[in-house]
Design a protein around this motif. Structure first.
Motif, PDB file in Angstrom:
ATOM      1  N   LEU A 250       0.822  -1.209   0.000  1.00 32.88           N
ATOM      2  CA  LEU A 250       0.000   0.000   0.000  1.00 32.88           C
ATOM      3  C   LEU A 250       0.854   1.256   0.000  1.00 32.88           C
ATOM      4  CD1 LEU A 250      -2.975  -0.808   2.406  1.00 32.88           C
ATOM      5  CD2 LEU A 250      -2.922  -0.821  -0.089  1.00 32.88           C
ATOM      6  N   SER A 251       1.865   1.279   0.856  1.00 33.46           N
ATOM      7  CA  SER A 251       2.747   2.446   0.936  1.00 33.46           C
ATOM      8  C   SER A 251       4.094   2.017   1.478  1.00 33.46           C
ATOM      9  CB  SER A 251       2.123   3.525   1.829  1.00 33.46           C
ATOM     10  OG  SER A 251       3.022   4.609   1.992  1.00 33.46           O
ATOM     11  N   SER A 252       5.140   2.481   0.836  1.00 32.16           N
ATOM     12  CA  SER A 252       6.491   2.137   1.282  1.00 32.16           C
ATOM     13  C   SER A 252       6.929   2.978   2.477  1.00 32.16           C
ATOM     14  CB  SER A 252       7.486   2.352   0.131  1.00 32.16           C
ATOM     15  OG  SER A 252       7.454   3.707  -0.313  1.00 32.16           O
ATOM     16  N   ASP A 253       6.098   3.940   2.878  1.00 29.28           N
ATOM     17  CA  ASP A 253       6.454   4.834   3.981  1.00 29.28           C
ATOM     18  C   ASP A 253       5.881   4.386   5.320  1.00 29.28           C
ATOM     19  OD1 ASP A 253       7.802   6.543   2.226  1.00 29.28           O
ATOM     20  OD2 ASP A 253       5.954   7.618   1.742  1.00 29.28           O
ATOM     21  N   TYR A 254       5.190   3.227   5.344  1.00 27.67           N
ATOM     22  CA  TYR A 254       4.507   2.805   6.568  1.00 27.67           C
ATOM     23  C   TYR A 254       4.847   1.366   6.933  1.00 27.67           C
ATOM     24  CZ  TYR A 254       1.679   7.037   6.419  1.00 27.67           C
ATOM     25  OH  TYR A 254       1.270   8.348   6.416  1.00 27.67           O
ATOM     26  N   CYS A 255       4.893   1.124   8.245  1.00 26.80           N
ATOM     27  CA  CYS A 255       4.971  -0.232   8.800  1.00 26.80           C
ATOM     28  C   CYS A 255       3.615  -0.551   9.430  1.00 26.80           C
ATOM     29  CB  CYS A 255       6.072  -0.326   9.850  1.00 26.80           C
ATOM     30  SG  CYS A 255       7.728   0.098   9.253  1.00 26.80           S
ATOM     31  N   TYR A 256       3.428  -1.791   9.846  1.00 24.24           N
ATOM     32  CA  TYR A 256       2.155  -2.141  10.444  1.00 24.24           C
ATOM     33  C   TYR A 256       2.340  -3.254  11.467  1.00 24.24           C
ATOM     34  CZ  TYR A 256       2.225  -6.127   7.235  1.00 24.24           C
ATOM     35  OH  TYR A 256       2.583  -7.269   6.568  1.00 24.24           O
ATOM     36  N   HIS A 257       1.370  -3.310  12.385  1.00 24.56           N
ATOM     37  CA  HIS A 257       1.272  -4.389  13.372  1.00 24.56           C
ATOM     38  C   HIS A 257      -0.176  -4.844  13.347  1.00 24.56           C
ATOM     39  CE1 HIS A 257       1.671  -6.867  16.812  1.00 24.56           C
ATOM     40  NE2 HIS A 257       1.150  -6.024  17.696  1.00 24.56           N
ATOM     41  N   ALA A 258      -0.433  -6.113  13.018  1.00 21.86           N
ATOM     42  CA  ALA A 258      -1.798  -6.565  12.755  1.00 21.86           C
ATOM     43  C   ALA A 258      -2.073  -7.910  13.401  1.00 21.86           C
ATOM     44  CB  ALA A 258      -2.045  -6.650  11.245  1.00 21.86           C
TER      45      ALA A 258
END
Length: 385
Positions: A50-58
């Motif tokens: 989705l975006s190379s500028d974001y990380c996530y925790h799911a």
């Protein structure tokens, strides 16, 4: 520094990806809470694209471990800018409706963000109460270490002192007990008065919130509920909050230093006198009232005071330290056994939580029963925390 936060129930990320990426860029979002992304564990990597500028925790719905179950609702995710990657630590919470992260603002200042998706009205009130109790547990665990922010789809309305339904009463009681308020219920919040509209447009209500401690209300720079958009195919609209927080003043090396707290209970009169003398002789602290009365001046004064008090406490007061030798029994073998036990529990839940036992269960035991019924490949490492 301003922290831009969004909470949104996307009702399926595949159809909402374009709107989400546009929103992240347009509003320079730092932390984004997502509910109902509808992704299975093997597809969660979609957020990488989705975006190379974001990380996530799911986390994913525990019901997805049963491949015959096509219902995908209890799924939450927190996305955050990569510029905070070395300041953020994902939290391990045993729930498929709650996910959390820790943001370190300074060596001794933390903010905790919890994205949630509480059971909808199709579920019993007892289940809703169980998840409210889980929120209490989380708040009690982390509120003493920093600021707790709850965001997401609460599936209940916040009407203090006028709640009619049991769900609304449980939510209002939790927020009041935690001295927490939904920012989009404040008069300063602008935009749409609703965050949820049914597909037939018969029902309009506000059930999506960003909740902060009441003492931080003065730190709100901007708050609004998005108006509907042609690109938004979800029944919900995002909630936006811009929160002014102290600047991150520590270096990258300091960010990885373990936080060792002063042990005030073990401090004697001599330690306290030394601490007070250090403060009374510090000219910067004595003249703190002469700081510039603008945002930057007050922030700098607060940062200076926090650093000075922490330094003197670190110098004069005994420390609290975690003693590893108090739990010598926790070793690699026990860790692997614990992981295996959790895997068996997942299989047991996926099998409908059988009780009462069968002859095979009684003779061979539960472990042998699961080993015969499932192969190791059925229990992916991705399912284990």
């Amino acid at each position: 520094m301003n922290l831009n936060i969004i909470a949104w129930n996307v009702t399926g990320i595949f159809s909402s990806a374009t709107y989400l990426t546009d929103t992240l860029v347009k509003h320079s979002v730092d932390i984004c809470g997502i509910a109902e992304h509808w992704l299975s564990p093997q597809n969660i990597h979609l957020f990488d694209n989705l975006s190379s500028d974001y990380c996530y925790h799911a986390v994913c719905d525990s019901d997805l471990y049963d491949i015959s179950n096509t219902r995908k609702e209890k799924v939450v995710l927190l996305s955050y800018g990569k510029k905070y990657n070395d300041k953020i630590v994902p939290l391990n919470i045993d729930s498929d409706r709650l996910v959390g992260i820790q943001l370190q603002l300074s060596p001794n200042e933390y903010m905790f963000f919890f994205q949630l998706y509480l059971p909808c009205s199709n579920h019993s009130i007892s289940l809703y109460r169980d998840h409210i109790d889980k929120l209490y547990d989380v708040w009690y665990q982390y509120s003493n270490s920093g600021v707790c922010v709850f965001l997401g789809d609460f599936n209940a309305k916040y009407i203090p002192n006028f709640s009619i339904s049991n769900r609304d009463k449980l939510l209002s009681r939790f927020l009041d007990d935690c001295n927490t308020v939904p920012v989009n219920c404040l008069d300063m919040c602008t935009g749409s008065p609703y965050s949820f509209v049914s597909y037939d447009e018969k029902y309009r209500t506000l059930i999506d919130f960003i909740c902060i401690p009441r003492e931080l209300i003065d730190c709100i720079s901007k708050c609004f509920v998005f108006d509907d958009s042609c690109l938004n195919v979800s029944r919900h609209v995002p909630v936006f909050l811009q929160l002014h927080v102290p600047n991150i003043v520590f270096t990258d090396n300091e960010a990885h230093v373990p936080n060792v707290c002063p042990n005030w209970r073990k401090a004697n009169n001599c330690d306290i006198d030394m601490y007070n003398n250090c403060i009374e002789r510090d000219r910067d602290i004595l003249h703190i009232g002469a700081c510039d009365l603008d945002i930057d001046g007050i922030d700098n004064a607060c940062n200076m005071l926090a650093v000075k008090l922490s330094y003197y406490a670190d110098t004069c007061i005994p420390k609290k330290r975690f003693m590893k030798f108090l739990k010598p029994y926790w070793n690699t073998n026990l860790k692997n056994a614990h992981k295996h036990m959790r895997a068996l529990k997942i299989v047991w839940c996926a099998d409908g939580r059988p009780r009462g036992g069968t002859n095979k269960m009684i003779t061979d035991g539960w472990a042998d029963y699961f080993r015969d019924r499932y192969t190791p490949s059925d229990i992916a490492d991705d399912y284990i925390d």
